[in-house]
Write a protein that holds these residues in place. Structure first.
Motif, short mmCIF file in Angstrom:
data_model
loop_
_atom_site.label_atom_id
_atom_site.label_comp_id
_atom_site.label_asym_id
_atom_site.label_seq_id
_atom_site.Cartn_x
_atom_site.Cartn_y
_atom_site.Cartn_z
N HIS A 14 0.78 -1.30 -0.06
CA HIS A 14 0.04 0.06 -0.04
C HIS A 14 0.83 1.14 -0.02
O HIS A 14 0.53 2.26 -0.58
CB HIS A 14 -0.85 0.12 1.00
CG HIS A 14 -1.70 -1.21 1.22
ND1 HIS A 14 -2.58 -1.71 0.34
CD2 HIS A 14 -1.75 -2.10 2.33
CE1 HIS A 14 -3.25 -3.01 0.73
NE2 HIS A 14 -2.74 -2.92 1.92
N GLN A 15 1.88 1.28 0.73
CA GLN A 15 2.76 2.68 0.76
C GLN A 15 3.15 2.91 -0.74
O GLN A 15 3.18 3.93 -1.06
CB GLN A 15 4.20 2.17 1.58
CG GLN A 15 4.83 3.49 2.07
CD GLN A 15 6.06 3.14 2.87
OE1 GLN A 15 6.19 2.22 3.52
NE2 GLN A 15 6.98 4.06 2.86
N GLU B 126 -0.31 8.92 -6.47
CA GLU B 126 -0.37 10.19 -5.97
C GLU B 126 0.24 11.07 -7.09
O GLU B 126 -0.12 11.88 -7.56
CB GLU B 126 0.42 10.66 -4.69
CG GLU B 126 -0.52 10.22 -3.32
CD GLU B 126 0.25 10.48 -1.90
OE1 GLU B 126 1.40 10.52 -2.08
OE2 GLU B 126 -0.58 10.66 -1.17
N LYS C 236 -5.49 4.62 0.40
CA LYS C 236 -5.14 5.32 2.09
C LYS C 236 -5.99 4.77 3.17
O LYS C 236 -5.49 4.36 4.33
CB LYS C 236 -5.50 6.72 1.97
CG LYS C 236 -4.54 7.68 1.28
CD LYS C 236 -5.16 9.10 1.22
CE LYS C 236 -4.11 9.97 0.39
NZ LYS C 236 -4.33 11.25 0.61
N GLN D 125 0.42 4.21 -2.94
CA GLN D 125 0.10 5.29 -2.63
C GLN D 125 0.76 6.54 -3.45
O GLN D 125 0.50 7.24 -4.08
CB GLN D 125 0.04 5.83 -1.19
CG GLN D 125 -0.22 7.22 -0.73
CD GLN D 125 -0.19 7.47 0.80
OE1 GLN D 125 -0.40 6.60 1.36
NE2 GLN D 125 -0.42 8.64 1.02
N ASN E 115 -7.99 7.04 -2.49
CA ASN E 115 -8.90 7.03 -1.12
C ASN E 115 -8.78 5.50 -0.70
O ASN E 115 -8.63 5.30 0.57
CB ASN E 115 -10.13 7.56 -1.49
CG ASN E 115 -10.22 9.01 -1.56
OD1 ASN E 115 -9.44 9.57 -1.02
ND2 ASN E 115 -11.33 9.45 -2.20
#
Length: 210
Positions: free
Chosen positions: A179-180, A187, A207, A183, A204
């Motif tokens: 997930h890191q 982004e 996060k 993101q 969303n």
């Protein structure tokens, strides 16, 4: 050159007359047909350009017309895309562009098995086709997540500023549990395409998963 200059000045009737002269001298060459289609589109709209290009395709069967014909058909006659992409592929079975056009139509029709096969044909001929890699990665995300990740990562390296590709790669990383990094890539995609609702939704979701 004079035809192009007249077109830039929006003197479409004069440009068409000049093009008639070119056609008289050199015949109904693909370059002449494509120039006339561009002028018709500017003067009378995409529908007239499409009708003209379709007639010329039927008359000449010259596949150099196909990229423009398919492009205009997407905007004016999407119901014809099945026929057009099939005819293009039949006429030039080794053409990556023909396989790509057919794959995109099949993907839009949610015929994923057939679309995957066409994208794979593209990649056999153009291993660094970023769009084919990206679309194939997206379709494989539920069936073969590892392979999807390989394709998406390669596409992101080929086109690191393409928001659609970055979003695909980020989403696949999310599905893989990273997930890191997901993101980070999503982004980046949103920064390149601010306001994109699909990318915002993906961000969303990522996060919330962290």
């Amino acid at each position: 050159l004079p035809v192009g200059l007249l077109q830039m000045q929006e003197k479409y009737d004069d440009a068409l007359k000049a093009l008639d002269g070119v056609e008289t001298s050199f015949g109904n060459q693909p370059a002449v047909i494509l120039s006339r289609a561009t002028l018709l589109q500017a003067k009378e709209g995409k529908e007239e350009a499409y009708k003209y290009l379709l007639d010329q395709w039927k008359a000449t069967q010259n596949t150099r017309l196909m990229p423009s014909l398919v492009g205009v058909a997407r905007a004016t006659s999407p119901s014809d895309l099945d026929m057009l992409t099939s005819e293009w592929l039949s006429a030039t079975p080794e053409s990556p562009a023909a396989h790509m056009a057919r794959a995109e139509w099949l993907m839009n029709q949610q015929q994923n098995v057939a679309a995957k096969a066409q994208y794979e044909e593209v990649l056999k001929r153009q291993p660094n086709n970023a769009k084919a890699l990206n679309n194939l990665a997206w379709m494989l995300r539920e069936d073969d997540l590892e392979k999807a990740g390989e394709y998406a990562q390669k596409a992101s390296k080929l086109e690191p500023r393409n928001p659609a590709i970055l979003d695909t790669y980020g989403w696949i990383l999310h599905l893989q549990g990273d997930h890191q990094n997901a993101q980070k890539y999503i982004e980046q995609a949103l920064a390149l395409a601010p306001g994109n609702a699909d990318i915002e939704a993906h961000l969303n979701t990522v996060k919330q998963a962290m």
